[in-house]
Write an enzyme that holds these catalytic residues in place. Structure first.
Site, PDB file in Angstrom:
ATOM      1  CE  LYS A  54      -3.773  -0.398  -0.241  1.00 42.80           C
ATOM      2  NZ  LYS A  54      -4.827  -0.861  -1.172  1.00 42.80           N
ATOM      3  CB  SER A 271      -3.872 -10.839   2.355  1.00 38.66           C
ATOM      4  OG  SER A 271      -2.714 -10.052   2.238  1.00 38.66           O
TER       5      SER A 271
HETATM    6  C1  LIG Z   1      -2.712  -7.168   3.849  1.00 36.04           C
HETATM    7  C2  LIG Z   1      -3.394  -6.737   2.598  1.00 36.04           C
HETATM    8  N1  LIG Z   1      -3.539  -7.616   1.617  1.00 36.04           N
HETATM    9  C3  LIG Z   1      -4.166  -7.297   0.476  1.00 36.04           C
HETATM   10  C4  LIG Z   1      -4.678  -6.050   0.265  1.00 36.04           C
HETATM   11  C5  LIG Z   1      -5.408  -5.766  -1.009  1.00 36.04           C
HETATM   12  O1  LIG Z   1      -4.803  -4.811  -1.842  1.00 36.04           O
HETATM   13  P1  LIG Z   1      -5.685  -3.881  -2.743  1.00 36.04           P
HETATM   14  O2  LIG Z   1      -6.298  -2.856  -1.856  1.00 36.04           O
HETATM   15  O3  LIG Z   1      -4.728  -3.281  -3.724  1.00 36.04           O
HETATM   16  O4  LIG Z   1      -6.733  -4.712  -3.393  1.00 36.04           O
HETATM   17  C6  LIG Z   1      -4.551  -5.107   1.255  1.00 36.04           C
HETATM   18  C7  LIG Z   1      -5.127  -3.782   1.115  1.00 36.04           C
HETATM   19  O5  LIG Z   1      -5.185  -3.003   2.035  1.00 36.04           O
HETATM   20  C8  LIG Z   1      -3.876  -5.453   2.459  1.00 36.04           C
HETATM   21  O6  LIG Z   1      -3.729  -4.572   3.456  1.00 36.04           O
END
Ligand SMILES: Cc1ncc(COP(=O)(O)O)c(C=O)c1O
Length: 317
Positions: A54, A271
């Protein structure tokens, strides 16, 4: 390589912002052993200075707002975030001298709360039962009440979010795989990573397979990801871009996250485990395609942010 803040007029010199991007691409050699002729890679986004993917969109949205005059030093940066964008805003705000107000679901991990508070933003905790949507509603309410006080990037609807991923990680992945990438896999939160990098990679290689990953249920433990069917859908999301979309169960993401630490030496966030679980589903689902696939999976953040979670104590998967 395109710099993160290409069009920004601010002078960053050799600053923190210059350190965003150009993250490593790691080969998952142990995981590959159980797969037949697959090259599997992780885009290691926790190597960014704020510790997550991010940093890229946060820097881009802020730089663009500075150069267009939308963000001036008498305004605070205000947004809703599930943590990582907030950490990026808070870090960049501190570095550039802007106040930051964040609306954050109260159930984010203790580690994220502590990292956030170290950078010194104002943090408004919202109802955990409402998830990231509750945080979005609170940010909107505050902005509507006092729009003159804030610059509200609104990461869910800001085109510079996906543009940041279109301009930088996509080019890096292309270069790092010498254009050999056949599958690109990313989890969906705001969807900026998937939509931005996916759009660019599709332009570079029209037959690439784009795989999106989301939680398999409305209530889940995949911090940062959204269950799109039941959540407020981000304006920047383009579902038709995905060739494949997989729902991943929280327990499967936990198990994969633990395997990544113990089998690959990669201490990553939940994630990342979810995205890898989705990637393995995509590999299984592929038609008897000619040639071995070259699969790149985005790993958004590091595992230190989740060490207080109980799943680390469960028996090894
Ligand atoms: C830990 C984590 N994984 C995945 C994502 C997903 O990314 P995106 O917002 O670009 O879809 C985020 C977004 O905040 C995140 O904090």
């Amino acid at each position: 390589m395109t710099p993160v803040c290409e069009t920004a007029q601010i002078t960053t010199g050799q600053s923190l912002l210059d350190a965003i991007g150009r993250t490593p691409l790691f080969r998952l050699s142990q995981m590959e052993q159980s797969l037949e002729s697959v090259e599997l890679y992780a885009k290691a986004e926790w190597f960014n200075p704020g510790g997550s993917v991010k940093d890229r969109p946060a820097a881009r949205m802020i730089c663009e707002a500075v150069s267009s005059g939308q963000l001036t030093h008498d305004r605070r940066i205000l947004d809703a975030t599930s943590g990582n964008t907030g950490i990026a805003y808070a870090m960049i705000g501190a570095a550039l001298g802007y106040g930051v107000t964040l609306c954050v679901p109260a159930n984010i991990t203790q580690e994220r709360k502590r990292i956030l508070s170290a950078y010194g933003p104002e943090v408004i905790f919202t109802d955990p039962l409402e998830g990231s949507d509750g945080a979005i509603r609170e940010a909107r309410r505050r902005f509507a009440e006092n729009s003159g006080r804030y610059f509200y990037p609104d990461q869910y609807n800001n085109d510079f979010n996906w543009r940041a991923h279109y301009d930088t990680p996509a080019a890096e992945i292309w270069e790092q795989t010498q254009g050999r990438v056949t599958h690109f896999v990313a989890g969906l939160g705001t969807s900026g990573t998937f939509v931005g990098a996916g759009r660019r990679l599709r332009e570079l290689k029209p037959d690439i397979t784009l795989v999106s990953v989301q939680p398999d249920a409305p209530f889940h433990g995949l911090e940062g990801l959204k269950h799109m069917e039941t959540a407020m859908v981000p304006g920047i999301y383009e579902p038709s871009l995905a060739d494949l979309d997989f729902g991943v169960a929280t327990d499967d993401a936990y198990a994969m996250t633990r395997r990544l630490a113990s089998e690959e030496g990669l201490l990553v966030g939940i994630s990342s485990g979810a995205a890898l679980a989705g990637a393995l589903q995509a590999i299984q689902a592929r038609a008897a395609a000619a040639g071995g696939p070259v699969v790149v999976v985005v790993f958004p953040d590091g595992g230190e942010r989740y060490l207080s979670e109980n799943f680390w104590n469960e028996p090894a998967p």
